[in-house]
Enzyme design. Structure first.
Site, mmCIF file in Angstrom:
data_model
loop_
_atom_site.group_PDB
_atom_site.id
_atom_site.type_symbol
_atom_site.label_atom_id
_atom_site.label_comp_id
_atom_site.label_asym_id
_atom_site.label_seq_id
_atom_site.Cartn_x
_atom_site.Cartn_y
_atom_site.Cartn_z
ATOM 1 N N LYS A 106 -0.549 4.832 4.570
ATOM 2 C CA LYS A 106 -1.382 3.878 5.311
ATOM 3 C C LYS A 106 -0.779 3.650 6.696
ATOM 4 O O LYS A 106 0.426 3.406 6.834
ATOM 5 C CB LYS A 106 -1.510 2.559 4.550
ATOM 6 C CG LYS A 106 -2.523 1.599 5.174
ATOM 7 C CD LYS A 106 -2.850 0.466 4.231
ATOM 8 C CE LYS A 106 -3.858 -0.504 4.837
ATOM 9 N NZ LYS A 106 -5.147 0.164 5.176
ATOM 10 N N HIS A 123 0.834 -1.197 0.000
ATOM 11 C CA HIS A 123 0.000 0.000 0.000
ATOM 12 C C HIS A 123 0.872 1.251 0.000
ATOM 13 O O HIS A 123 2.076 1.184 0.211
ATOM 14 C CB HIS A 123 -0.924 0.021 1.228
ATOM 15 C CG HIS A 123 -2.116 -0.871 1.098
ATOM 16 N ND1 HIS A 123 -2.066 -2.223 1.377
ATOM 17 C CD2 HIS A 123 -3.394 -0.626 0.701
ATOM 18 C CE1 HIS A 123 -3.257 -2.763 1.172
ATOM 19 N NE2 HIS A 123 -4.077 -1.813 0.757
#
Length: 275
Positions: free
Chosen positions: A167, A163
């Site tokens: 995040k 990600h």
């Protein structure tokens, strides 16, 4: 396509975290739908967008201001879509419960206690909660259930996820959900068989474990691969997200699913008819 008028729209939707990346994607999707209307937009009191039109980033006027007051943001809504942080979501759900507003929750990182509280709240309102609202991801979860049952012996299972740098939780909620689906299919408890880190002399791999690897960097929207590694062959099941639009469209399918429901805790398998 512009959003329908208030009289024509069947689904009056409020968005939490309205000025974030996901919030803006949701607002754009709502305005482009033929059956949903933006009915509320909320963000933190510290947001510079408070008081501005929620669709200003699109260069249009929705008539819905971004507000910090949760109850004001939910006043005209029938359902809330929330992709924020666990603490904020719990506050929003308490207001939803009081006002009789259903909820679609895409927030991840809830504690076990918070999940218990959400189940309790779902006795009074209808909630769809899933760590990933993408239709493709949820079909992938169904494929993983089938694969795990067929590859129950002789295959080591590893889950690799990547990600963007912003995040804050790891592994991702989607990766954990993948692990839960696989563990359940194998009759295992993920809490006792998950391995989240390896370093130094670890010894041979325990075949009953499910491994997780986490990558964070750049602007990766979300990549997930589950590796079933056997003797002489490997099976990889991968899902890659190129845009948050997939999460927004899945969320609107969840909104439509909740229409007419008074209570209950559902997931995307319920929404997609995969259970």
């Amino acid at each position: 396509m512009a959003s329908t008028s208030a009289g024509a729209a069947r689904h009056q939707v409020a968005v939490a975290g309205a000025t974030g990346r996901m919030g803006q994607m949701l607002i754009e999707a709502i305005r482009s739908s033929g059956d949903c209307q933006l009915a509320g937009a909320m963000d933190l009191a510290s947001s510079p967008a408070i008081g501005n039109d929620a669709a200003a980033f699109l260069g249009v006027a929705s008539g819905v201001p971004v507000v910090a007051d949760v109850r004001a943001g939910l006043a005209r809504a029938k359902v809330l879509i929330d992709f924020t942080r666990p603490e904020g979501t719990m506050t929003h759900l308490a207001a939803c419960r009081e006002l009789g507003v259903n909820a679609v929750i895409g927030t991840t990182g809830f504690s076990a206690d918070q999940k218990t509280q959400i189940a309790e709240i779902a006795r009074d309102i209808a909630i769809v909660m899933a760590p990933n609202m993408s239709v493709g991801v949820n079909v992938t979860l169904k494929l993983l259930d089938m694969a795990a049952r067929a590859l129950a012996t002789g295959y080591d299972i590893e889950i690799i996820e990547a990600h963007h740098r912003h995040k804050v939780d790891a592994p991702s909620g989607t990766a954990l959900k993948m692990g839960e689906v696989i563990a359940e299919a194998l009759g295992r408890d993920l809490k006792s068989c998950a391995v989240y880190a390896r370093e130094g002399v670890t010894g041979e791999r325990d075949p009953s474990t499910i491994g997780f690897s986490t990558i964070r960097g750049g602007d990766i929207v979300g990549d997930h691969t589950v590796l079933f590694a056997g003797t002489g062959e490997r099976i990889e099941i991968t899902h890659k997200s190129a845009s948050r639009a997939t999460y927004a469209q899945g969320s609107l399918r969840a909104v439509r699913f909740l229409a007419g429901k008074r209570s209950g805790l559902f997931d995307m398998f319920d929404v997609l008819g995969l259970n």
